[in-house]
Design an enzyme around this catalytic site. Structure first.
Site, PDB file in Angstrom:
ATOM      1  N   LYS A   1     -30.002 -44.914  23.070  1.00  0.00           N
ATOM      2  CA  LYS A   1     -31.086 -45.548  23.829  1.00  0.00           C
ATOM      3  C   LYS A   1     -31.675 -46.669  22.971  1.00  0.00           C
ATOM      4  O   LYS A   1     -32.379 -46.411  21.990  1.00  0.00           O
ATOM      5  CB  LYS A   1     -32.167 -44.517  24.160  1.00  0.00           C
TER       6      LYS A   1
ATOM      7  N   GLY B   1     -38.061 -46.703  13.890  1.00  0.00           N
ATOM      8  CA  GLY B   1     -39.213 -47.200  14.638  1.00  0.00           C
ATOM      9  C   GLY B   1     -40.488 -46.850  13.890  1.00  0.00           C
ATOM     10  O   GLY B   1     -40.465 -46.656  12.672  1.00  0.00           O
ATOM     11  N   SER B   2     -41.567 -46.704  14.621  1.00  0.00           N
ATOM     12  CA  SER B   2     -42.858 -46.487  13.956  1.00  0.00           C
ATOM     13  C   SER B   2     -42.972 -45.054  13.420  1.00  0.00           C
ATOM     14  O   SER B   2     -42.302 -44.133  13.895  1.00  0.00           O
ATOM     15  CB  SER B   2     -44.009 -46.746  14.926  1.00  0.00           C
TER      16      SER B   2
ATOM     17  N   VAL C   1     -44.192 -42.588  16.239  1.00  0.00           N
ATOM     18  CA  VAL C   1     -43.154 -42.118  17.168  1.00  0.00           C
ATOM     19  C   VAL C   1     -42.123 -41.255  16.431  1.00  0.00           C
ATOM     20  O   VAL C   1     -41.700 -40.211  16.926  1.00  0.00           O
ATOM     21  CB  VAL C   1     -42.470 -43.306  17.891  1.00  0.00           C
ATOM     22  N   GLY C   2     -41.761 -41.662  15.225  1.00  0.00           N
ATOM     23  CA  GLY C   2     -40.773 -40.904  14.452  1.00  0.00           C
ATOM     24  C   GLY C   2     -41.233 -39.472  14.223  1.00  0.00           C
ATOM     25  O   GLY C   2     -40.467 -38.512  14.363  1.00  0.00           O
TER      26      GLY C   2
ATOM     27  N   GLU D   1     -36.277 -43.419  10.183  1.00  0.00           N
ATOM     28  CA  GLU D   1     -36.588 -44.535   9.297  1.00  0.00           C
ATOM     29  C   GLU D   1     -37.786 -45.208   9.943  1.00  0.00           C
ATOM     30  O   GLU D   1     -37.693 -45.690  11.070  1.00  0.00           O
ATOM     31  CB  GLU D   1     -35.357 -45.442   9.232  1.00  0.00           C
TER      32      GLU D   1
ATOM     33  N   CYS E   1     -39.589 -53.389   8.964  1.00  0.00           N
ATOM     34  CA  CYS E   1     -40.237 -52.338   8.194  1.00  0.00           C
ATOM     35  C   CYS E   1     -40.239 -52.679   6.714  1.00  0.00           C
ATOM     36  O   CYS E   1     -41.040 -52.154   5.965  1.00  0.00           O
ATOM     37  CB  CYS E   1     -39.544 -51.006   8.443  1.00  0.00           C
TER      38      CYS E   1
ATOM     39  N   GLU F   1     -49.847 -50.632   8.773  1.00  0.00           N
ATOM     40  CA  GLU F   1     -48.750 -51.538   9.114  1.00  0.00           C
ATOM     41  C   GLU F   1     -49.090 -52.282  10.413  1.00  0.00           C
ATOM     42  O   GLU F   1     -49.411 -51.667  11.424  1.00  0.00           O
ATOM     43  CB  GLU F   1     -47.454 -50.737   9.332  1.00  0.00           C
TER      44      GLU F   1
END
Ligand code: UN1
Length: 485
Positions: free
Chosen positions: A175, A227-228, A231-232, A249, A283, A384
């Site tokens: 996805k 991703g962030s 969310v991770g 990551e 990142c 961030e």
């Protein structure tokens, strides 16, 4: 250019989505439609998981050389399309054309590396403490892997997840970020043309609400995510409840440390590259710089002078060093964070506003922004933003500079500018990071070396290089004995 039709790739077939309309527009000129179609539904995501599950036994049974051959062919196809796909990438994501083309070539290099490296050895043989026995540790694919990728490296990040997953015999349900579906289609097409058997990679462009099965279905063996951090971690906790391992990551707040013996013009260039290439949306971007007071004035002047030479504009035009951000919300959030935390406007040393770019009406541009801050407690030092915003702090000495750089939850990358061997060792002692650059910018990754962070930046084994196989294989310890004659 007429919009390209977006389809999903499930069990070796390109099929239209049955969900809501999906329109990919250019962040440079949001009225330009790059590609369009419909999202996949949860039923289509299920179908993709079924296809990957059914394909896994055959794919895992292929000789490593046969899998390597397909990956190498995919690398050739990707490389031969570098100009065209790099242009599409720049159009869809907003990074500059050279960055777009460079990223496509990077993806090809990753496929080549993983294809050649994996054939090197299959495991380890150990001595047995018993006579007539040997112990082998062999690597086994984990099975069906869910791959969830971000917008900012639409081809390189999928490549560095897919290449090791595939070469080690896993199958994939992927996805991609909905902002960059076209590049996801391109890389999938390359694998299809290279001869990947049906069901081995399945591409579903779906909203998260339709893709929950990718995190909880018992047929999923592992989830790889970039991703962030928010969310991770949410994904990791959901997967943990179902016993599914996650490699995540995530964010970064990467510092550059400029010490008194730094080559000032060189350090300034590196800091600007780290902060503003890819519009600061990576990142690994340099989002904070700490400089010791002896050279603070000289460094700041040099940084601002060099920044004046860099142009923000249409990323497809030559001579442009920075394009737009990915969407209006991200841009507005970054701008609000600058306004909230800069205090007095005189602290905004550069940027801090939306530029007017002729011919790019409504584009999500933000001027490259440098804000002088006074304390590490400032949100611009801690959070961030994923934007072209650089916080600048001055400290009295090296020790304070290292302490400031070590603050915060993230631990992806850091850069230190110095000629001193002692300062280099000090930076290793002070900074808990996955990647440490001495005299180069914080960003960048290479196909053959481990990539990933500490603290809030990373979960699970590192990506890329040989390290990549840690997540995409498990080991079977095989005791080989002989029967008495
Ligand atoms: C790079 O610095 O070239 O999401 C790669 C990101 C990182 C990739 C950085 N995973 O920005």
């Amino acid at each position: 250019m007429a919009p390209i039709e977006l389809n999903h790739f499930i069990n070796g077939e390109w099929i239209p989505g049955e969900g809501k309309e999906l329109v990919s527009t250019s962040p440079t000129r949001p009225s330009d439609v790059v590609a369009s179609g419909h999202y996949a539904t949860s039923e289509q995501v299920e179908a993709a998981i079924t296809a990957a599950h059914e394909a896994k036994r055959h794919w895992a049974s292929q000789p490593m050389a046969a899998r390597a051959d397909i990956l190498t062919k995919a690398a050739d196809i990707i490389r031969s399309n570098a100009e065209d796909w790099g242009r599409e990438l720049s159009l869809e994501e907003g990074k500059t054309l050279p960055e777009g083309i460079g990223e496509v070539n990077r993806a090809a290099a990753i496929f080549d590396f993983q294809a050649s490296e994996a054939i090197r050895e299959a495991g380890v043989i150990y001595h047995s403490p018993r006579p007539g026995e040997r112990i082998e540790v062999v690597r086994t694919p984990v099975g069906v892997v869910s791959m969830i990728t971000p917008f900012n490296f639409p081809i390189a990040i999928p490549a560095w997840k897919a290449a090791p997953a595939l070469i080690h015999g896993n199958t994939i349900v992927w996805k991609p970020a909905h902002a960059v579906p076209l590049l996801a289609v391109r890389i999938t097409q390359a694998l299809e043309q290279a001869g990947l058997p049906k069901g081995v990679i399945n591409l579903v462009i779906a909203p998260s609400s339709q893709a929950e099965a990718m995190l909880v279905d018992p047929r999923i063996a592992a989830v790889t995510f970039t991703g962030s951090t928010r969310v991770g971690r949410a994904i990791a906790s959901q997967c943990a409840a179902h016993g599914i391992p996650v490699q995540a990551e995530m964010g970064g707040k990467n510092p550059a440390i400029v010490l008194a013996d730094a080559n000032v013009p060189f350090a300034a260039t590196q800091v600007l590259n780290g902060a503003f290439n890819s519009t600061g949306q990576k990142c690994t971007a340099t989002s904070r710089v700490v400089v010791v007071k002896d050279i603070a004035e000289e460094f700041t002047e040099e940084l601002l002078a060099q920044l004046k030479e860099r142009r923000t504009g249409d990323p497809l035009e030559s001579g442009i060093s920075m394009g737009p951000m990915i969407d209006a919300t991200s841009r507005d959030n970054a701008l609000a964070a600058v306004d909230r935390n800069a205090g007095d406007q005189s602290r905004v040393l550069a940027g801090g506003a939306i530029p007017r770019i002729p011919g790019c009406d409504g584009g999500y541009f933000l001027e490259p922004t440098v804000v002088r801050i006074d304390s590490t407690g400032n949100e611009l030092w801690q959070e961030e933003l994923f934007a072209p915003v650089l916080a600048l702090l001055v400290t009295d000495n090296d020790d304070e500079a290292f302490k400031a750089a070590a603050e915060g939850d993230y631990g992806l990358s850091a850069a230190v500018f110095t000629n001193s061997l002692n300062a280099t060792f000090d930076s290793l002692d002070h900074l808990d990071v996955g990647i440490l650059h001495v005299n180069s910018e914080t960003a960048g990754a290479d196909p053959h070396v481990p990539f990933g962070g500490a603290g809030a930046s990373g979960l699970g084994p590192k990506e890329q290089g040989r390290a990549a196989r840690e997540f995409f294989t498990h080991t079977t310890t095989l005791y080989l004995g002989r029967q008495p004659r």
